[in-house]
Design a protein around this motif. Structure first.
Motif, PDB file in Angstrom:
ATOM      1  N   GLU A 193       0.815  -1.217   0.000  1.00 39.56           N
ATOM      2  CA  GLU A 193       0.000   0.000   0.000  1.00 39.56           C
ATOM      3  C   GLU A 193       0.848   1.265   0.000  1.00 39.56           C
ATOM      4  O   GLU A 193       0.573   2.210  -0.759  1.00 39.56           O
ATOM      5  N   ASN A 194       1.890   1.302   0.818  1.00 39.47           N
ATOM      6  CA  ASN A 194       2.737   2.496   0.894  1.00 39.47           C
ATOM      7  C   ASN A 194       3.501   2.716  -0.405  1.00 39.47           C
ATOM      8  O   ASN A 194       3.637   3.858  -0.871  1.00 39.47           O
ATOM      9  N   ALA A 195       3.987   1.625  -0.990  1.00 43.62           N
ATOM     10  CA  ALA A 195       4.726   1.747  -2.248  1.00 43.62           C
ATOM     11  C   ALA A 195       3.830   2.266  -3.364  1.00 43.62           C
ATOM     12  O   ALA A 195       4.251   3.088  -4.188  1.00 43.62           O
ATOM     13  N   VAL A 196       2.581   1.813  -3.385  1.00 39.36           N
ATOM     14  CA  VAL A 196       1.636   2.266  -4.412  1.00 39.36           C
ATOM     15  C   VAL A 196       1.359   3.755  -4.253  1.00 39.36           C
ATOM     16  O   VAL A 196       1.385   4.523  -5.230  1.00 39.36           O
ATOM     17  N   ALA A 197       1.092   4.191  -3.026  1.00 34.11           N
ATOM     18  CA  ALA A 197       0.801   5.604  -2.782  1.00 34.11           C
ATOM     19  C   ALA A 197       1.981   6.486  -3.172  1.00 34.11           C
ATOM     20  O   ALA A 197       1.811   7.531  -3.819  1.00 34.11           O
ATOM     21  N   GLU A 198       3.181   6.056  -2.808  1.00 33.47           N
ATOM     22  CA  GLU A 198       4.373   6.827  -3.131  1.00 33.47           C
ATOM     23  C   GLU A 198       4.624   6.870  -4.636  1.00 33.47           C
ATOM     24  O   GLU A 198       4.991   7.916  -5.202  1.00 33.47           O
ATOM     25  N   LYS A 214       4.753   9.863  -9.736  1.00 36.27           N
ATOM     26  CA  LYS A 214       4.530   9.842 -11.186  1.00 36.27           C
ATOM     27  C   LYS A 214       3.407  10.783 -11.638  1.00 36.27           C
ATOM     28  O   LYS A 214       3.379  11.190 -12.807  1.00 36.27           O
ATOM     29  N   THR A 215       2.453  11.063 -10.774  1.00 37.11           N
ATOM     30  CA  THR A 215       1.318  11.961 -11.042  1.00 37.11           C
ATOM     31  C   THR A 215       0.629  11.725 -12.391  1.00 37.11           C
ATOM     32  O   THR A 215       0.516  12.648 -13.205  1.00 37.11           O
ATOM     33  N   PRO A 216       0.177  10.514 -12.674  1.00 36.83           N
ATOM     34  CA  PRO A 216      -0.566  10.299 -13.926  1.00 36.83           C
ATOM     35  C   PRO A 216      -1.962  10.933 -13.837  1.00 36.83           C
ATOM     36  O   PRO A 216      -2.502  11.129 -12.736  1.00 36.83           O
ATOM     37  N   ALA A 217      -2.533  11.224 -15.000  1.00 34.55           N
ATOM     38  CA  ALA A 217      -3.919  11.700 -15.026  1.00 34.55           C
ATOM     39  C   ALA A 217      -4.886  10.534 -14.868  1.00 34.55           C
ATOM     40  O   ALA A 217      -5.993  10.699 -14.343  1.00 34.55           O
ATOM     41  N   ALA A 248      -4.874   5.170  -3.427  1.00 38.89           N
ATOM     42  CA  ALA A 248      -3.846   6.091  -3.897  1.00 38.89           C
ATOM     43  C   ALA A 248      -4.401   7.042  -4.955  1.00 38.89           C
ATOM     44  O   ALA A 248      -4.032   8.224  -4.994  1.00 38.89           O
ATOM     45  N   CYS A 249      -5.276   6.532  -5.815  1.00 37.89           N
ATOM     46  CA  CYS A 249      -5.902   7.397  -6.832  1.00 37.89           C
ATOM     47  C   CYS A 249      -6.782   8.460  -6.176  1.00 37.89           C
ATOM     48  O   CYS A 249      -6.798   9.623  -6.597  1.00 37.89           O
TER      49      CYS A 249
END
Length: 294
Positions: free
Chosen positions: A41-46, A51-54, A89-90
Motif C-alpha cells: 500500500e505504501n509503495a503504491v501511494a508513493e 509519477k502523477t498520472p492523469a 492512492a488514486c
C-alpha cells in the motif's frame, strides 16, 4: 506537454498492448511487476505521488482462473487488496482509475440471454468473486471509478508484446498441425479482439463512474464460434471438421458468460460482435492470413 497515463500489468497481454498503442499520444508510465508491487500500500501511494498520472489503467492481475482456485490467498492479495491499494492512492492524488474486471463474474449464470451489469449472479469461482469484490471496493472509495468487465480476448502474435493461449492461437495451431480441437457446446460467451478493447480505453476514460460490460457480444457457444472462425481462417469447409464438440464440460447446464453491452452503447462506445470482430482482425492482419494460405 503530453498527458500521463499509467498502465499496471504493462508487461502482460492487455497491458503491453495498451501501453504500445497510446505511447505516441500520452506519456505512458509502464508499471510492470518489477516496477511496482501493487500489494504494498505504501509503495503504491508513493509511486502515484511521484509519477502523477492523469489516469491509471489497472490491468495487473492473477488472471488464470485455475491458479486463483488453487491459490485463493494469492488471488485475494493481488486481485482484491492490490486493487484497493490503487483505488486509495488514486483518491488521495485525484487520479482517474479504470479497472479491468472480468466476465468471470457471470460464471454462475444460467440465464438464457446475455448478462446485464445489474444481474445478481452467483459467484462460483475465486477469480470472479475477487473481481466483483474489487469493483465494489473501488466504487466505495472512488464513486467515479470505472470498472470494465472484459471477455476472453485474442490477437495474432506481435513482436515485443506478450502472447497468450487464446482461441485464435489454439485454432491456428489446430489448423497448421491438422489436429482436432475440442470446444464446449454448453459454454456461451463473447470473445473479443484485444485491439478493440485497446482503442476503446480512451473513450472509456470519459464514462460516468460505474460498471460496464466491455467486449464483443455473442449468442454462440464456444464450439459454434470455433467452427465459424476456423472457416474464416482456412476458407475451406473441410477444416471446420477439426473443431470437435466437447459435450462433457458444463453438461449440468449451460455456462453463460455472454454480456449485453447496451449500457456501454448508450454512452457512445461500441464493439463489433464476436464473429465480426474476428473478421476485422483478419482483415487487419493480411500477412498472417496470406502465410496460412500458402
Amino acid at each position: 506537454m503530453k498527458k500521463r497515463m499509467m498502465v499496471t500489468g504493462a508487461d502482460g497481454f492487455l497491458g503491453s498492448r495498451i501501453a504500445a498503442y497510446y505511447e505516441k499520444k500520452y506519456e505512458v508510465i509502464r508499471a510492470g511487476r518489477s516496477d511496482l508491487n501493487i500489494t504494498d500500500e505504501n509503495a503504491v501511494a508513493e509511486f502515484l505521488r511521484e509519477k502523477t498520472p492523469a489516469a491509471v489503467i489497472h490491468c495487473a492481475a492473477i488472471s488464470d482462473v485455475g491458479t486463483c482456485e488453487n491459490n485463493p490467498e494469492l488471488s485475494e492479495t493481488v486481485n482484491l487488496y492490490g486493487t484497493v491499494n490503487l483505488a486509495k492512492a488514486c483518491k488521495e492524488s485525484g487520479i482517474k482509475l479504470l479497472f479491468m474486471s472480468s466476465d468471470q463474474i457471470y460464471a454462475g449464470s444460467r440465464l438464457e440471454r446475455p448478462n446485464l451489469e445489474t444481474d445478481q449472479i452467483p459467484l462460483i469461482n475465486v477469480y470472479g468473486r475477487h473481481k466483483k469484490q474489487a469493483e465494489e471496493k473501488i466504487l466505495e472509495i472512488l464513486p467515479d471509478g470505472i470498472c470494465l468487465r472484459l471477455s476472453w480476448m485474442y490477437d495474432f502474435p506481435v513482436r515485443g508484446l506478450k502472447s497468450s493461449n487464446n482461441l485464435l492461437a489454439r485454432l491456428l495451431k489446430a489448423m497448421l498441425q491438422n489436429q482436432p480441437i475440442c470446444l464446449p457446446v454448453h459454454d456461451y460467451r463473447g470473445i473479443t479482439w484485444v485491439q478493440e478493447v485497446v482503442k476503446n480505453i480512451e473513450p472509456a476514460m470519459e464514462l460516468p463512474g460505474g460498471i460496464y460490460n466491455f467486449g464483443s457480444e455473442s449468442t454462440c457457444s464456444s464450439y459454434e464460434t470455433g467452427i465459424q472462425v476456423l472457416g474464416l481462417l482456412a476458407h475451406n469447409n473441410d477444416k471446420r471438421k477439426l473443431v470437435l464438440p466437447n459435450e462433457d464440460s458444463f453438461a449440468g447446464g449451460i455456462r453463460n458468460l455472454a454480456m449485453d453491452i447496451g449500457k456501454l452503447k448508450s454512452q457512445g462506445v461500441d464493439f463489433p460482435d464476436t464473429i465480426s470482430g474476428f473478421e476485422k482482425c483478419l482483415e487487419n492482419s493480411p500477412e498472417y492470413v496470406m502465410a496460412l494460405l500458402r
